[in-house]
Design an enzyme around this catalytic site. Structure first.
Site, PDB file in Angstrom:
ATOM      1  N   TYR A 231       5.489  -9.185   8.216  1.00  0.00           N
ATOM      2  CA  TYR A 231       5.050  -7.803   8.407  1.00  0.00           C
ATOM      3  C   TYR A 231       5.100  -7.435   9.880  1.00  0.00           C
ATOM      4  O   TYR A 231       4.764  -8.246  10.748  1.00  0.00           O
ATOM      5  CB  TYR A 231       3.610  -7.619   7.923  1.00  0.00           C
TER       6      TYR A 231
ATOM      7  N   ARG B 109      -4.469  -5.099   6.469  1.00  0.00           N
ATOM      8  CA  ARG B 109      -5.605  -4.250   6.867  1.00  0.00           C
ATOM      9  C   ARG B 109      -6.817  -5.090   7.262  1.00  0.00           C
ATOM     10  O   ARG B 109      -7.553  -4.744   8.180  1.00  0.00           O
ATOM     11  CB  ARG B 109      -5.969  -3.295   5.725  1.00  0.00           C
TER      12      ARG B 109
ATOM     13  N   ASP C  99      -7.441   1.455   7.267  1.00  0.00           N
ATOM     14  CA  ASP C  99      -6.166   2.033   7.691  1.00  0.00           C
ATOM     15  C   ASP C  99      -6.394   3.475   8.121  1.00  0.00           C
ATOM     16  O   ASP C  99      -7.533   3.967   8.120  1.00  0.00           O
ATOM     17  CB  ASP C  99      -5.096   1.921   6.594  1.00  0.00           C
TER      18      ASP C  99
ATOM     19  N   ASP D  46       0.842  -1.195   0.000  1.00  0.00           N
ATOM     20  CA  ASP D  46       0.000   0.000   0.000  1.00  0.00           C
ATOM     21  C   ASP D  46       0.881   1.251   0.000  1.00  0.00           C
ATOM     22  O   ASP D  46       2.016   1.223   0.503  1.00  0.00           O
ATOM     23  CB  ASP D  46      -0.891   0.032   1.234  1.00  0.00           C
TER      24      ASP D  46
END
Length: 303
Positions: A75, A181, A89, A47
């Site tokens: 992550y 997300r 987000d 993103d």
């Protein structure tokens, strides 16, 4: 007759430590310009506000992208508890709030249901195609869509820190197609307090690590010089999880022409997906059958 693409015939991988505020496509375009490369692509979109590993494939390495995207990746991310947003987000609008703040034990217990083979619904603002159109385009027009759940393998999901009551820091290792997300959104729902991603960083992806990544400033400074070329990783690094077979000289010629070629394959079983090398360079990827590799991708690397 089609127009011939300009640029260098250069093949390999460059690891970029992507900053926030730029799209993955823009990073690829920057790298292609810096190398004056004919062709470039990336292994797994980040993103715009996410940071970390973006592996950029150059030339023939673009044919090996699926073997990197299929690999596990890690992550580190921060979840803001107590708020849901329409984008899942911090960039989105707050659409629901709660005063509930679960304790650490409740969060750790909830995380267990996200480990293993799970089903995950992508965010409304995502690149998933709905009736041929990207979901984020329809979401921007105010449309709320039914997006089908998709399978995701999560190897681990850990609570690593709790800076304050509103925020939790998590670390996840997962397979391809995962939306962090969605994890934040679904965790908030499971806890009954809502949640969205505040910060996100990909620390490694398959064989590539953020510690080896170049910044965009470094790429700018070294653009179109041998110093930048020195940071290219070999195309073959994409095959870390595949067995290697060695082509005979005649087999290499046949493989480069897209035909089955003879290979030496000790320990490889019939039907295995392998990559074939000759004189230390990748020739093809394919399926091993009775002494031959049947190619699915032919690699024509310029010396």
């Amino acid at each position: 007759m089609g127009r011939r693409r300009k640029g260098r015939d250069i093949s390999g991988w460059l690891v970029v430590d992507k900053p926030a505020g730029i799209t993955s496509t823009s990073v690829v375009n920057k790298v292609r310009w810096a190398f004056d490369a004919k062709k470039a692509g990336h292994a797994g979109t980040l993103d715009p506000d996410a940071t970390g590993v973006l592996a950029v494939a150059l030339g023939e390495a673009t044919k090996t992208v699926p073997y990197v995207t299929d690999a596990l990746k890690a992550y580190e991310f921060t979840v803001r508890l107590g708020q849901a947003t329409n984008t899942d987000d911090a960039e989105g609008e707050v659409i629901a709030q709660s005063d509930l703040r679960p304790d650490d034990e409740a969060i750790k217990e909830a995380l267990q249901s996200f480990i293993g083979d799970i089903e995950q619904v992508p965010p409304q603002f995502s690149a998933v195609k709905i009736d041929g159109e990207r979901a984020y385009k329809r979401a921007r027009d105010g449309e709320e869509m039914e997006i089908a759940a998709r399978p995701l393998y999560v190897d681990s999901l850990l609570l690593t820190d709790r800076p304050d009551a509103d925020h939790v820091m998590l670390e996840m290792v997962c397979g391809k197609g995962g939306y962090v997300r969605s994890v934040a959104r679904d965790l908030g729902a499971a806890l009954g307090c809502f949640g969205h991603v505040r910060e996100l960083r990909r620390t490694w992806s398959g064989p590539f690590d953020a510690a080896d990544g170049l910044t965009l400033q470094q790429i700018d400074e070294m653009a179109k010089t041998p110093a930048l070329d020195a940071h290219i990783k070999p195309l073959e690094i994409a095959f870390t999880d595949l067995p290697e077979v060695r082509a005979t000289q005649e087999g290499a010629v046949r493989l480069r022409n897209g035909n089955p070629g003879m290979v030496m394959a000790p320990g490889v079983e019939y039907g295995d997906t392998c990559w074939a090398s000759f004189d230390g360079r990748a020739v093809a990827v394919g399926t091993y059958r009775s002494g031959e590799l049947h190619p699915t991708r032919v690699l024509k690397i310029q010396d």
